[in-house]
Design an enzyme around this catalytic site. Structure first.
Site, short mmCIF file in Angstrom:
data_model
loop_
_atom_site.label_atom_id
_atom_site.label_comp_id
_atom_site.label_asym_id
_atom_site.label_seq_id
_atom_site.Cartn_x
_atom_site.Cartn_y
_atom_site.Cartn_z
CG ASN A 176 2.11 -3.64 10.05
OD1 ASN A 176 2.20 -4.68 10.71
ND2 ASN A 176 2.38 -2.52 11.20
CD1 TRP A 177 -2.10 -6.90 6.10
CD2 TRP A 177 -2.17 -9.10 5.97
NE1 TRP A 177 -2.19 -7.15 5.46
CE2 TRP A 177 -2.94 -8.07 5.05
CE3 TRP A 177 -2.21 -10.86 6.92
CZ2 TRP A 177 -3.20 -8.90 4.21
CZ3 TRP A 177 -2.67 -11.11 5.61
CH2 TRP A 177 -3.39 -10.28 4.36
CE LYS A 178 0.41 -1.65 13.22
NZ LYS A 178 -0.87 -1.10 14.48
CG HIS A 186 5.12 -0.81 14.35
ND1 HIS A 186 4.38 -0.12 15.79
CD2 HIS A 186 4.44 -0.45 13.13
CE1 HIS A 186 2.83 -0.16 14.74
NE2 HIS A 186 2.90 -0.05 13.57
CD GLU A 226 1.30 -1.68 17.22
OE1 GLU A 226 1.07 -2.61 16.25
OE2 GLU A 226 -0.04 -0.85 17.35
CD GLU A 235 3.18 3.15 11.55
OE1 GLU A 235 2.37 3.15 10.99
OE2 GLU A 235 3.48 2.81 12.69
N GLY A 283 -4.20 2.86 15.55
CA GLY A 283 -5.43 2.39 16.34
C GLY A 283 -6.47 2.94 17.06
CB SER A 310 -6.05 6.30 12.74
OG SER A 310 -6.55 5.84 13.63
N GLY A 316 -2.35 0.33 9.25
CA GLY A 316 -2.69 -0.85 10.22
C GLY A 316 -4.09 -1.55 9.79
N GLY A 317 -4.85 -0.90 10.10
CA GLY A 317 -6.40 -2.10 10.31
C GLY A 317 -6.75 -2.08 8.94
P1 13P Z 1 -3.82 1.66 11.77
O1 13P Z 1 -3.88 2.37 10.49
O2 13P Z 1 -4.42 0.46 12.49
O3 13P Z 1 -3.78 2.36 13.15
O4 13P Z 1 -2.35 1.25 12.05
C1 13P Z 1 -0.96 2.25 11.66
C2 13P Z 1 0.51 1.19 11.84
O5 13P Z 1 0.54 1.09 13.00
C3 13P Z 1 0.87 0.89 10.71
O6 13P Z 1 1.73 0.44 11.49
#
Ligand code: 13P
Length: 249
Positions: free
Chosen positions: A9-11, A93, A95, A163, A169, A209, A230-231
């Site tokens: 997920n590149w957000k 998600h 967020e 999640e 993050g 993470s 994510g990251g």
């Molecule tokens: P991180 O891997 O950056 O913690 O993010 C997880 C996430 O929200 C994937 O959707």
């Protein structure tokens, strides 16, 4: 047998230059032994899908509107995602639930729209730190599943991502026992909701993470069928070891 899924997920990250990461990833895993999905920002979906044509790497969106079209400035429908080349969409998600006030009902409506278009819905659930510390995790997850999932789903068109919000993050990861408890609970809820056949076949991803250094340990947990990353999905260098760890799990 559930086919494992490594999803990125590149957000709100990435421009045209980032497409090189997808190219490198495909070169590193020409015939991956697991499903691989990248969900770039909407602006890159068309180009990413064109790049991945002929490769098993799938491209997905990060959200869709519940309606097919209409006066919703800035929104994107499931049909538009599909038209751009997406095969999957992340929904609910944390967020989006936080930034856009998305309720379980909203997520459910989006999920129905996605499934109606033939997209695979990756529905996210997860508790806050306060909820975990108050020992409410399973109640929260149970409520999110009950409210966010459609009544009819198949083994192929639904994926759940657990999640924990406090792990996103932050570099903080639940213990494998904590992950296992929630994943087993989600499995039971899916079996109750959809029956044993579908309930046992829907994939459950862990997200929060995940990195190359902790992936193998997480993938060894029962009912963990992959990760939503994510990251560490933003570069092929970081994501490739996670794909490899899943292939070896
Ligand atoms: P991180 O891997 O950056 O913690 O993010 C997880 C996430 O929200 C994937 O959707």
């Amino acid at each position: 047998m559930r086919r494992k899924l490594a999803a990125g997920n590149w957000k709100m990250n990435g421009t045209g230059a980032s497409l090189a990461e997808i190219e490198t990833l495909m070169k590193s895993h020409p015939a991956p032994g697991v499903d691989v999905l990248i969900c770039p920002p909407a602006t890159l979906i068309g180009r990413a899908a064109a790049l991945a044509e002929g490769h098993v790497l799938a491209i997905g969106g990060q959200d869709c509107h519940a309606e097919a079209s209409g006066a919703h400035t800035g929104d994107i429908s499931a049909a538009m995602l599909k038209d751009a080349g997406a095969t999957h969409v992340i929904l609910g998600h944390s967020e989006r639930r936080a930034d856009h006030d998305e309720s379980d009902g909203d997520v459910r409506a989006k999920c129905r729209a996605a499934l109606a278009e033939g997209l695979v819905a990756v529905v996210c659930v997860g508790e806050t730190l306060d909820e975990r510390e108050a020992a409410n995790t399973l109640d929260i997850i149970g409520g999110q599943l009950a409210g966010s999932l459609p009544d009819i789903a198949s083994a192929h068109d639904l994926v759940i991502a657990y999640e924990p919000i406090w792990a996103i993050g932050t570099g903080k990861v639940p213990t494998t026992a904590q992950i296992g408890e929630v994943h087993d609970f989600i499995r039971t809820k899916l079996e109750q909701r959809y029956g044993a056949g579908v309930g046992r076949s829907v994939r459950i991803l862990y997200g929060g993470s995940v990195k190359g250094s902790n992936a193998a340990e997480i993938f060894a947990v029962s009912n963990v069928d992959g990760a939503l990353v994510g990251g560490a999905s933003l570069t092929a260098g970081d994501f490739s070891p996670i794909v490899s760890a899943l292939e070896e799990a």
